[in-house]
Design an enzyme around this catalytic site. Structure first.
Site, PDB file in Angstrom:
ATOM      1  CG  ASP A  79      -1.865   1.118   1.311  1.00 41.75           C
ATOM      2  OD1 ASP A  79      -2.733   1.194   0.427  1.00 41.75           O
ATOM      3  OD2 ASP A  79      -1.771   1.944   2.238  1.00 41.75           O
ATOM      4  CD  GLU A  90      15.963 -13.782   4.342  1.00 36.71           C
ATOM      5  OE1 GLU A  90      15.100 -14.300   5.078  1.00 36.71           O
ATOM      6  OE2 GLU A  90      16.629 -12.776   4.664  1.00 36.71           O
TER       7      GLU A  90
END
Length: 551
Positions: free
Chosen positions: A207, A258
């Site tokens: 956002d 990751e």
């Protein structure tokens, strides 16, 4: 780098769920996570790749959940973390990835950090997590105006009742902005990313991804009064699109990488030109950015062609797909917006006083034609819940029912976004159209929505729902998302025609029939946006899009 064919997001169609308005499982009038789980199969039947959920975090709900008080828990309105895990598991069973909304620009004023900041002294570590400035006797630290109307600053009171410092909030006063120069803020959000990634979340829609860093010195700025409140103008406001945001997303990208499974970041970045927006999707930053210039186009062939060309060119330069969108929870639904004749700045909304409100039939015809063109474009695409039903904007909401902060901060001068957030109709003739068994609905639904209900459209071959189903299945069958666009030249100015692989798409933006390009004459028709439209041989009806299969 992952091999390109494993990067699902490059060609994905993602369905946006606004949780409070999707499906209510317990009859309290508020959509919830269990309701989403119960209705997920209907979304999977659309042949989309993923769902994106607007915020469901713990929140006072001053701004529909975009005011977060706890980023690592579920608001009781929507359920529990267990409900979230169940929903993710069911989505994955159905072949749907799950993207959630993250709100990093600001939090709720009820967040523990902000409450601590209010109690702390100026210059304290607690206040440094936010943007506090001394309040001048003349008023506010600068002249910035909130997206929701009124000043972008709210003053605090000292313990003795005297005027204290003021804090910055791009949006409502209940949404203080974080100070993203503060390492504690950065570390907290890395932890938030990992919390949800560890629960199986496939990505984040970010956002206000263009708002985290403000210009040095917070200089006065007066924007063009006709500009959209979220940005999108050539002249950047000092609170939008600053270069420092990119360092943040490069850091986030390292966290995403990751994890296995091609987790993604998508930017809500209202910036122009598209060459600037493309910075958000460089190969070490985010994966997608909503194409707001495309969403902002009028129903105009040449404007749309220019925006498509610019989008493919600028995003292509950084190796990213364009991500097309026509509606979301912040704009007037395109089944209404595309037929508006007056300016309608983003966030203003429409209502009973809006002049020259369009005929619903015109808006729906244009929406079906526009969606049919968009879903043939290479790259990714987003669908906002209800657009596959042809839902128009809810215009006649009673004043006392409105909840958008814009309505209150402008004293009713701007309607805000409630009209595109009204709960969905699932079953005609049922209480709340099947949204809620009790008939409760947090925003009132229009009295004439039976024909828009999903179950009323399932067996109607000409329905908007079945148009979307055909378009999305054909898009998948012909691999249009990973294709390329080649314009067909020599058409009328109001006609756009292009080939994507072996699919020829022709769209007529005029009200009257116009000649089809020669390439369509011998091709096999696959689908048209208006099933009942007819025209003489060699012509395409007005405000219609047709897909053909080339030999």
């Amino acid at each position: 780098m992952q091999p390109e064919d494993s990067q699902w997001w490059r060609s994905s169609v993602i369905y946006q769920i606004y949780p409070r308005s999707f499906a209510d499982s317990n009859g309290d009038g508020m959509g919830d996570l269990r309701g989403i789980t119960q209705r997920l199969e209907s979304i999977a039947q659309l042949s989309v790749d993923a769902i994106w959920l607007s915020p469901f975090f713990t929140s006072p709900q001053k701004d529909g959940g975009y005011d977060v008080s706890n980023y690592c828990d579920i608001d009781p309105l929507f359920g529990t973390l267990e409900d979230f895990d169940t929903m993710v598991a069911r989505a994955h069973e159905l072949g749907l990835r799950v993207i959630i909304d993250l709100v990093p620009n600001h939090c709720s004023d009820q967040h523990p950090w902000f409450q601590a900041a209010l109690k702390a002294a100026p210059g304290s570590p607690e206040r440094d997590r936010f943007v506090f400035k001394d309040t001048p006797e003349t008023g506010h630290p600068n002249n910035w105006e909130s997206v929701f109307g009124g000043p972008m600053w709210t003053e605090t009171k000292n313990a003795d009742g005297s005027t204290g410092q003021s804090y910055l909030h791009i949006f409502d006063s209940s949404q203080p902005d974080f100070n993203w120069h503060n390492e504690e803020v950065r570390a907290m959000f890395r932890d938030v990313l990992r919390f949800w990634l560890d629960r199986g979340t496939d990505g984040f829609r970010v956002d206000v991804a263009h708002g985290l860093i403000k210009a040095d010195g917070l200089p006065d700025f007066t924007p063009d009064p006709t500009a959209a409140s979220m940005g999108g103008t050539e002249e950047l406001a000092p609170w939008w699109g600053q270069e420092g945001v990119h360092e943040i997303y490069r850091d986030w990208r390292k966290v995403m990488d990751e994890y296995e499974g091609n987790r993604v970041l998508c930017a809500e970045a209202w910036v122009n030109p598209l060459s600037l927006m493309a910075k958000w999707v460089r190969n070490d930053e985010m994966h997608q950015a909503f194409n707001f210039p495309y969403l902002s186009c009028d129903f105009d062939a040449q404007q749309i062609r220019h925006t498509i060309d610019e989008s493919l060119g600028e995003f292509g330069k950084v190796g990213a797909p364009s991500t097309w969108v026509l509606s979301n929870h912040d704009v007037v639904r395109h089944a209404t917006r595309l037929a508006l004749s007056a300016d309608n700045p983003q966030g203003d909304g429409i209502g009973p006083r809006t002049p020259n409100l369009p005929e619903p039939e015109v808006g729906l015809r244009r929406a079906r034609a526009s969606s049919s063109l968009m879903l043939a474009l290479p790259g990714g695409a987003y669908i906002y819940q209800g657009e596959e039903l042809g839902l128009p904007e809810a215009i006649d909401l009673p004043n006392e029912a409105r909840q958008d902060p814009t309505w209150f901060r402008t004293n009713g001068e701007r309607y805000g976004r409630d009209g595109c957030r009204v709960p969905l109709p699932w079953e005609n003739g049922k209480p709340a159209y099947g949204f809620s068994d009790s008939g409760e609905s947090w925003l009132p639904q229009p009295a004439n929505w039976d024909s828009y209900a999903r179950d009323a459209q399932v067996d109607d071959k000409s329905s908007t729902l079945n148009l979307y189903r055909r378009l999305l299945q054909l898009r998948q069958d012909h691999a249009l998302g990973t294709g390329s666009l080649n314009w067909v030249e020599g058409t009328e100015d109001d006609v756009l025609a292009f080939a994507n692989g072996n699919v020829l798409v022709v769209a007529n933006y005029a009200q009257n029939p116009l000649p089809l390009p020669a390439e369509a004459q011998a091709a096999t028709e696959l689908v048209r946006s208006q099933e009942l439209d007819s025209a003489e041989a060699g012509m395409i009806p007005g405000e219609t899009t047709i897909w053909f299969q080339l030999d």
